[in-house]
Design an enzyme around this catalytic site. Sequence first.
Site, mmCIF file in Angstrom:
data_model
loop_
_atom_site.group_PDB
_atom_site.id
_atom_site.type_symbol
_atom_site.label_atom_id
_atom_site.label_comp_id
_atom_site.label_asym_id
_atom_site.label_seq_id
_atom_site.Cartn_x
_atom_site.Cartn_y
_atom_site.Cartn_z
ATOM 1 N NE ARG A 106 -4.203 0.538 1.746
ATOM 2 C CZ ARG A 106 -4.984 1.251 2.314
ATOM 3 N NH1 ARG A 106 -5.276 1.573 3.927
ATOM 4 N NH2 ARG A 106 -6.201 0.166 2.241
ATOM 5 C CG HIS A 133 -8.806 0.550 -2.988
ATOM 6 N ND1 HIS A 133 -8.017 -0.514 -2.468
ATOM 7 C CD2 HIS A 133 -8.667 1.011 -1.577
ATOM 8 C CE1 HIS A 133 -7.719 -0.624 -1.166
ATOM 9 N NE2 HIS A 133 -8.665 -0.543 -0.150
ATOM 10 C CD GLN A 136 -13.356 -1.176 -0.630
ATOM 11 O OE1 GLN A 136 -11.907 -1.113 0.647
ATOM 12 N NE2 GLN A 136 -14.300 -1.215 0.073
ATOM 13 C CG ASP A 229 -12.627 7.637 -1.400
ATOM 14 O OD1 ASP A 229 -12.643 7.505 0.419
ATOM 15 O OD2 ASP A 229 -11.818 7.672 -1.661
ATOM 16 C CB CYS A 270 -13.690 2.092 0.749
ATOM 17 S SG CYS A 270 -13.188 3.926 0.575
ATOM 18 N NE ARG A 315 -10.527 -4.589 1.432
ATOM 19 C CZ ARG A 315 -9.686 -3.580 1.478
ATOM 20 N NH1 ARG A 315 -10.346 -2.522 2.084
ATOM 21 N NH2 ARG A 315 -9.052 -3.609 0.797
HETATM 22 N N1 NVA Z 1 -9.401 7.461 -1.516
HETATM 23 C C1 NVA Z 1 -9.417 6.858 0.194
HETATM 24 C C2 NVA Z 1 -9.515 5.433 -0.188
HETATM 25 C C3 NVA Z 1 -9.353 5.486 1.216
HETATM 26 C C4 NVA Z 1 -10.232 3.622 1.682
HETATM 27 C C5 NVA Z 1 -7.892 6.965 0.096
HETATM 28 O O1 NVA Z 1 -6.790 7.090 -0.853
HETATM 29 O O2 NVA Z 1 -7.516 7.817 1.212
HETATM 30 N N1 CP Z 2 -11.486 0.577 2.598
HETATM 31 C C1 CP Z 2 -9.807 0.819 3.052
HETATM 32 O O1 CP Z 2 -8.813 0.630 2.180
HETATM 33 O O2 CP Z 2 -10.086 0.475 4.951
HETATM 34 P P1 CP Z 2 -8.280 1.185 5.384
HETATM 35 O O3 CP Z 2 -7.695 2.263 4.608
HETATM 36 O O4 CP Z 2 -8.525 0.946 6.954
HETATM 37 O O5 CP Z 2 -7.975 0.292 5.346
#
Ligand code: NVA
Ligand code: CP
Length: 329
Positions: A106, A133, A136, A229, A270, A315
């Site tokens: 990540r 993602h 997800q 989101d 998400c 998930r």
């Molecule tokens: N768009 C958000 C998704 C988090 C799961 C981010 O990248 O922070």
């Molecule tokens: N939805 C998601 O990816 O959550 P986290 O950032 O907690 O992993």
Amino acid sequence: MNLTGRDFLKLADYTPDEILYLIDLAEELKQKKKQGNSHASLAGKNVALIFEKTSTRTRCAFEVAAHDLGMQATYLGPSASQIGKKESIADTARVLGRMFDGIEYRGYGQEIVEDLAKYADVPVWNGLTNEFHPTQMLADMLTIREHFGRLKGIKLVYMGDARYNMGNSLMVTCAKLGMDFTACTTKTYYPEQELTRYCQNLAKETGASITLSENVEESVKGADVIYTDVWVSMGEPDEVWEARIKELLPYQVNRKVMEQAGEKAIFMHCLPAYHDLNTVIGRDVHEKFGLEEIEVTNEVFEGPQSVVFDEAENRMHTIKAVMLATLGE
Ligand code: NVA
Ligand code: CP
């Protein structure tokens, strides 16, 4: 279907049948878990979990899924390793590839996870980049299918910041699976043109449709899924909040939106979500801009149409399916 040895970097790399196979496998694994049937078929294997950004769901899903499959997981947090600071991605990939059977990453740019996959001889799984993602997506599709019994022809409306990882990924996934995708937001936050064109072409083959619209009432009418989101994603500077609020407030998911969508519509996110003042950032935004809830109102988040916690649970089952399929069942 044999996905052994494959990376899982973005949904565009997978055929519709392969995506559906992973969703079916996740459903099977979910049943096994609920029935208390052991499925530790990957005992003796090890996975590395690299997180350059924070996480609750993705990290826990990978760890629990790895343990359920009999594997050991090693977590490398945002400041815990040499990655990026003292050691390049290419070198890191070759080192970890010698010790682990699979690597989750990540972080920031999609090119980083693509690079990791290029240099590591083991499957690499994208746990979120700025652009995509993909894990997800599998959880979201499993959740939608559990609710409606199908995916083809489902109308999904994504509201808010559609030019980041979630908007991009949902558009690609809907295009792959023959669903009707609408990005409902101001033009500035539409998904990027090249990706939109790719999805529109794909849609011609799969029976999907891709719509970009600034009109809320028209977009959400008859929707099966209303999805949103956060308006400011991880890695973006705090300074952008002011503009985001100004531009995206008309696209907040609230009671009116859900009423316009209709009773059968579900609400998805998400997570994490800013729907009350129980977070540091939520309180900070409240202090600066006076908003008590941001991309979704608390009423909708906690309401009967919300399936966000089913989505979060899924998930784990879907990430388990990805690891099992790519490491060899
Ligand atoms: N768009 C958000 C998704 C988090 C799961 C981010 O990248 O922070
Ligand atoms: N939805 C998601 O990816 O959550 P986290 O950032 O907690 O992993």
